[in-house]
Write a protein that holds these residues in place. Structure first.
Motif, PDB file in Angstrom:
ATOM      1  N   HIS A  50       0.824  -1.207   0.000  1.00 35.56           N
ATOM      2  CA  HIS A  50       0.000   0.000   0.000  1.00 35.56           C
ATOM      3  C   HIS A  50       0.861   1.261   0.000  1.00 35.56           C
ATOM      4  O   HIS A  50       0.847   2.053   0.928  1.00 35.56           O
ATOM      5  CB  HIS A  50      -0.933  -0.027   1.217  1.00 35.56           C
ATOM      6  N   TRP A  51       1.596   1.480  -1.092  1.00 39.10           N
ATOM      7  CA  TRP A  51       2.516   2.615  -1.178  1.00 39.10           C
ATOM      8  C   TRP A  51       1.763   3.925  -1.335  1.00 39.10           C
ATOM      9  O   TRP A  51       0.832   4.045  -2.127  1.00 39.10           O
ATOM     10  CB  TRP A  51       3.462   2.426  -2.357  1.00 39.10           C
ATOM     11  N   GLU A  84      -0.396   4.093  -4.596  1.00 40.02           N
ATOM     12  CA  GLU A  84      -1.833   3.895  -4.440  1.00 40.02           C
ATOM     13  C   GLU A  84      -2.526   5.130  -3.875  1.00 40.02           C
ATOM     14  O   GLU A  84      -3.740   5.246  -3.986  1.00 40.02           O
ATOM     15  CB  GLU A  84      -2.108   2.691  -3.534  1.00 40.02           C
ATOM     16  N   TRP A  85      -1.768   6.058  -3.284  1.00 41.57           N
ATOM     17  CA  TRP A  85      -2.364   7.274  -2.742  1.00 41.57           C
ATOM     18  C   TRP A  85      -1.283   8.330  -2.507  1.00 41.57           C
ATOM     19  O   TRP A  85      -0.104   8.005  -2.361  1.00 41.57           O
ATOM     20  CB  TRP A  85      -3.109   6.987  -1.437  1.00 41.57           C
ATOM     21  N   CYS A 103      -8.402   8.341  -8.863  1.00 37.39           N
ATOM     22  CA  CYS A 103      -9.626   7.543  -8.929  1.00 37.39           C
ATOM     23  C   CYS A 103     -10.498   7.740  -7.689  1.00 37.39           C
ATOM     24  O   CYS A 103     -11.402   6.948  -7.420  1.00 37.39           O
ATOM     25  CB  CYS A 103      -9.302   6.070  -9.128  1.00 37.39           C
ATOM     26  N   GLY A 104     -10.245   8.791  -6.934  1.00 39.43           N
ATOM     27  CA  GLY A 104     -11.054   9.084  -5.759  1.00 39.43           C
ATOM     28  C   GLY A 104     -10.270   9.959  -4.796  1.00 39.43           C
ATOM     29  O   GLY A 104      -9.059  10.146  -4.948  1.00 39.43           O
ATOM     30  N   LEU A 258      -4.806   6.774  -6.183  1.00 38.26           N
ATOM     31  CA  LEU A 258      -4.150   6.733  -7.474  1.00 38.26           C
ATOM     32  C   LEU A 258      -4.247   5.343  -8.105  1.00 38.26           C
ATOM     33  O   LEU A 258      -4.272   4.328  -7.409  1.00 38.26           O
ATOM     34  CB  LEU A 258      -2.676   7.108  -7.338  1.00 38.26           C
ATOM     35  N   ALA A 259      -4.290   5.323  -9.412  1.00 38.39           N
ATOM     36  CA  ALA A 259      -4.260   4.068 -10.158  1.00 38.39           C
ATOM     37  C   ALA A 259      -3.319   4.261 -11.340  1.00 38.39           C
ATOM     38  O   ALA A 259      -3.311   5.324 -11.983  1.00 38.39           O
ATOM     39  CB  ALA A 259      -5.653   3.691 -10.650  1.00 38.39           C
ATOM     40  N   ALA A 260      -2.535   3.240 -11.608  1.00 35.67           N
ATOM     41  CA  ALA A 260      -1.617   3.301 -12.753  1.00 35.67           C
ATOM     42  C   ALA A 260      -2.411   3.198 -14.044  1.00 35.67           C
ATOM     43  O   ALA A 260      -3.355   2.406 -14.162  1.00 35.67           O
ATOM     44  CB  ALA A 260      -0.588   2.183 -12.666  1.00 35.67           C
ATOM     45  N   VAL A 261      -2.046   4.008 -15.004  1.00 36.06           N
ATOM     46  CA  VAL A 261      -2.711   4.019 -16.308  1.00 36.06           C
ATOM     47  C   VAL A 261      -1.773   3.372 -17.331  1.00 36.06           C
ATOM     48  O   VAL A 261      -0.615   3.792 -17.480  1.00 36.06           O
ATOM     49  CB  VAL A 261      -3.049   5.459 -16.754  1.00 36.06           C
TER      50      VAL A 261
END
Length: 265
Positions: A50-51, A84-85, A103-104, A258-261
């Motif tokens: 959970h980075w 991830e955040w 993403c949120g 965050l999400a990798a694209v």
């Protein structure tokens, strides 16, 4: 301003031993600093899980300061970095650099205390006909999750059975019925973090959650010299309670998920 990469020891000095840096980061971080402030990311859980991280800048910093800090971190971390955040101060803008997308978002406060409670929480619970039972994260995960699902709006964030918790406590009545649960999670830094505190609706407002929090805090401070926790910033009642119990607010964060694209083609 140019953001330069620093190690954790340097970051501690630059941040003036900020509580978030002291208690929520390990040596496994990517950190940068500039005259405007500092920023870092690292695993929230042991084992590189959970980075995420935060940027903290001074008053009067330009509106792009945190964006530039995050860009510098992404460049320094290379292709192996999987965020991830990422958090900024409240009302601070942030543009998300490639290869990530937002993403949120939520607003959380990070709190800490090194003060051991002087209250005999178990004794006060006993006066109310309640006892404290230690549970086992994996063995009792199903029962804990069922309790959490029954009395939580949305997802229960105690994560029983995930291996995050070093301690689970259940407050039970004389018939053995659970009226509250709570846990100590281990951060990647090794420090304890209160999580998953939940009181059955019919027992709320009676001080049960407060006494459970005090018991968890006492165990955390005895174990590690500090207790940390996070709470949604709009939960004013909970914030007021924690501050009354001796916790200090280190930061009020605006956290972006965050999400990798994937790159085209």
């Amino acid at each position: 301003m140019t953001w330069s990469q620093v190690d954790r020891d340097e970051l501690l000095e630059i941040s003036r031993h900020d509580p978030f840096v002291r208690f929520a980061t390990s040596n496994e971080i990517v950190a940068v600093a500039a005259p405007e402030g500092w920023a870092c990311v690292g695993p929230w859980r042991p084992g590189s899980g959970h980075w995420g991280g935060a940027a903290v800048v001074g008053a009067g910093s330009g509106s792009a300061a945190e964006t530039r800090a995050l860009q510098a971190i992404v460049e320094a971390g290379g292709t192996d970095l999987a965020l991830e955040w990422f958090s900024t101060g409240q009302e601070r803008p942030l543009s998300i650099p490639d290869p990530y997308a937002c993403c949120g978002s939520e607003r959380w406060s990070f709190l800490w205390t090194e003060q051991a409670p002087g209250t005999d929480a178990q004794g006060l619970l006993a006066q109310r006909g309640l006892g404290v039972q230690e549970l086992v994260d994996r063995d009792d995960a199903e029962a804990i999750e069922a309790f959490g699902a029954a009395y939580t709006e949305g997802r229960y964030l105690g994560f029983p059975g995930w291996g995050f918790a070093t301690t689970w406590l259940a407050v039970q009545d004389r018939a053995g019925h659970t009226v509250a649960v709570g846990a100590l999670h281990e951060l990647a830094s090794g420090m304890p973090h209160l999580a998953g505190i939940l009181v059955r609706p019919d027992r709320r407002g009676q001080g049960v959650g407060e006494l459970l929090t005090l018991e968890l805090t006492a165990r955390a401070v005895q174990e590690a010299g500090v207790a940390t926790l996070g709470v949604r910033t709009d939960n004013r009642e909970a914030l007021a309670l924690y501050e009354r119990l001796g916790y200090a607010v280190a930061h009020r964060f605006h956290t972006r998920e965050l999400a990798a694209v994937a790159e085209p083609g």
